[in-house]
Motif scaffolding. Sequence first.
Motif, PDB file in Angstrom:
ATOM      1  N   HIS A 193      -3.350  -4.223  -1.973  1.00  0.00           N
ATOM      2  CA  HIS A 193      -3.616  -4.767  -0.641  1.00  0.00           C
ATOM      3  C   HIS A 193      -2.693  -5.940  -0.339  1.00  0.00           C
ATOM      4  O   HIS A 193      -2.210  -6.100   0.783  1.00  0.00           O
ATOM      5  CB  HIS A 193      -5.081  -5.196  -0.537  1.00  0.00           C
ATOM      6  CG  HIS A 193      -5.448  -5.674   0.819  1.00  0.00           C
ATOM      7  ND1 HIS A 193      -5.489  -7.000   1.145  1.00  0.00           N
ATOM      8  CD2 HIS A 193      -5.776  -4.991   1.945  1.00  0.00           C
ATOM      9  CE1 HIS A 193      -5.836  -7.123   2.410  1.00  0.00           C
ATOM     10  NE2 HIS A 193      -6.023  -5.924   2.919  1.00  0.00           N
ATOM     11  N   CYS A 232       0.659  -4.740   0.847  1.00  0.00           N
ATOM     12  CA  CYS A 232       0.550  -4.237   2.216  1.00  0.00           C
ATOM     13  C   CYS A 232       0.551  -5.396   3.210  1.00  0.00           C
ATOM     14  O   CYS A 232       1.258  -5.362   4.218  1.00  0.00           O
ATOM     15  CB  CYS A 232      -0.717  -3.385   2.355  1.00  0.00           C
ATOM     16  SG  CYS A 232      -0.936  -2.623   3.966  1.00  0.00           S
ATOM     17  N   CYS A 240      -3.799  -2.969   7.549  1.00  0.00           N
ATOM     18  CA  CYS A 240      -3.780  -2.323   6.238  1.00  0.00           C
ATOM     19  C   CYS A 240      -5.120  -1.612   6.058  1.00  0.00           C
ATOM     20  O   CYS A 240      -6.161  -2.263   6.077  1.00  0.00           O
ATOM     21  CB  CYS A 240      -3.568  -3.343   5.124  1.00  0.00           C
ATOM     22  SG  CYS A 240      -1.934  -4.100   5.141  1.00  0.00           S
ATOM     23  N   TRP A 258      -7.487   0.972   3.775  1.00  0.00           N
ATOM     24  CA  TRP A 258      -7.720   1.625   2.484  1.00  0.00           C
ATOM     25  C   TRP A 258      -8.146   3.066   2.738  1.00  0.00           C
ATOM     26  O   TRP A 258      -9.084   3.325   3.479  1.00  0.00           O
ATOM     27  CB  TRP A 258      -8.793   0.897   1.704  1.00  0.00           C
ATOM     28  CG  TRP A 258      -9.228   1.614   0.458  1.00  0.00           C
ATOM     29  CD1 TRP A 258     -10.406   2.270   0.269  1.00  0.00           C
ATOM     30  CD2 TRP A 258      -8.494   1.760  -0.768  1.00  0.00           C
ATOM     31  NE1 TRP A 258     -10.452   2.797  -0.995  1.00  0.00           N
ATOM     32  CE2 TRP A 258      -9.284   2.507  -1.647  1.00  0.00           C
ATOM     33  CE3 TRP A 258      -7.243   1.338  -1.186  1.00  0.00           C
ATOM     34  CZ2 TRP A 258      -8.866   2.840  -2.927  1.00  0.00           C
ATOM     35  CZ3 TRP A 258      -6.827   1.660  -2.456  1.00  0.00           C
ATOM     36  CH2 TRP A 258      -7.630   2.400  -3.324  1.00  0.00           C
ATOM     37  N   TYR A 277      -3.313   1.957   0.136  1.00  0.00           N
ATOM     38  CA  TYR A 277      -3.409   1.242   1.404  1.00  0.00           C
ATOM     39  C   TYR A 277      -2.318   1.757   2.324  1.00  0.00           C
ATOM     40  O   TYR A 277      -1.163   1.845   1.930  1.00  0.00           O
ATOM     41  CB  TYR A 277      -3.240  -0.270   1.194  1.00  0.00           C
ATOM     42  CG  TYR A 277      -4.416  -0.910   0.517  1.00  0.00           C
ATOM     43  CD1 TYR A 277      -5.526  -1.317   1.237  1.00  0.00           C
ATOM     44  CD2 TYR A 277      -4.415  -1.093  -0.865  1.00  0.00           C
ATOM     45  CE1 TYR A 277      -6.614  -1.889   0.607  1.00  0.00           C
ATOM     46  CE2 TYR A 277      -5.507  -1.668  -1.501  1.00  0.00           C
ATOM     47  CZ  TYR A 277      -6.593  -2.062  -0.748  1.00  0.00           C
ATOM     48  OH  TYR A 277      -7.671  -2.628  -1.370  1.00  0.00           O
TER      49      TYR A 277
END
Length: 72
Positions: free
Chosen positions: A38, A41, A59, A61, A68
Amino acid sequence: MRKVRAVLVSAVMVLGVSLTIGATPAHAERLAGVFKDHSECERIGTSGITQGWWDGYSCVWEGDYRYYFLYA
């Protein structure tokens, strides 16, 4: 009466097609990258704003893929 009905049906069909063609999907953002972390991202998303590549990003998931996805 038949001519009037034929004209009305044609007008409704043309209107329906023009509305369908002009519609934009709700997720009109483009996919800008796929990341395992994350933080990566977010870093690339922020960098894209700084560089002027896009105005905003998100971003997301995706559990099915376990990655991501960066949308901008």
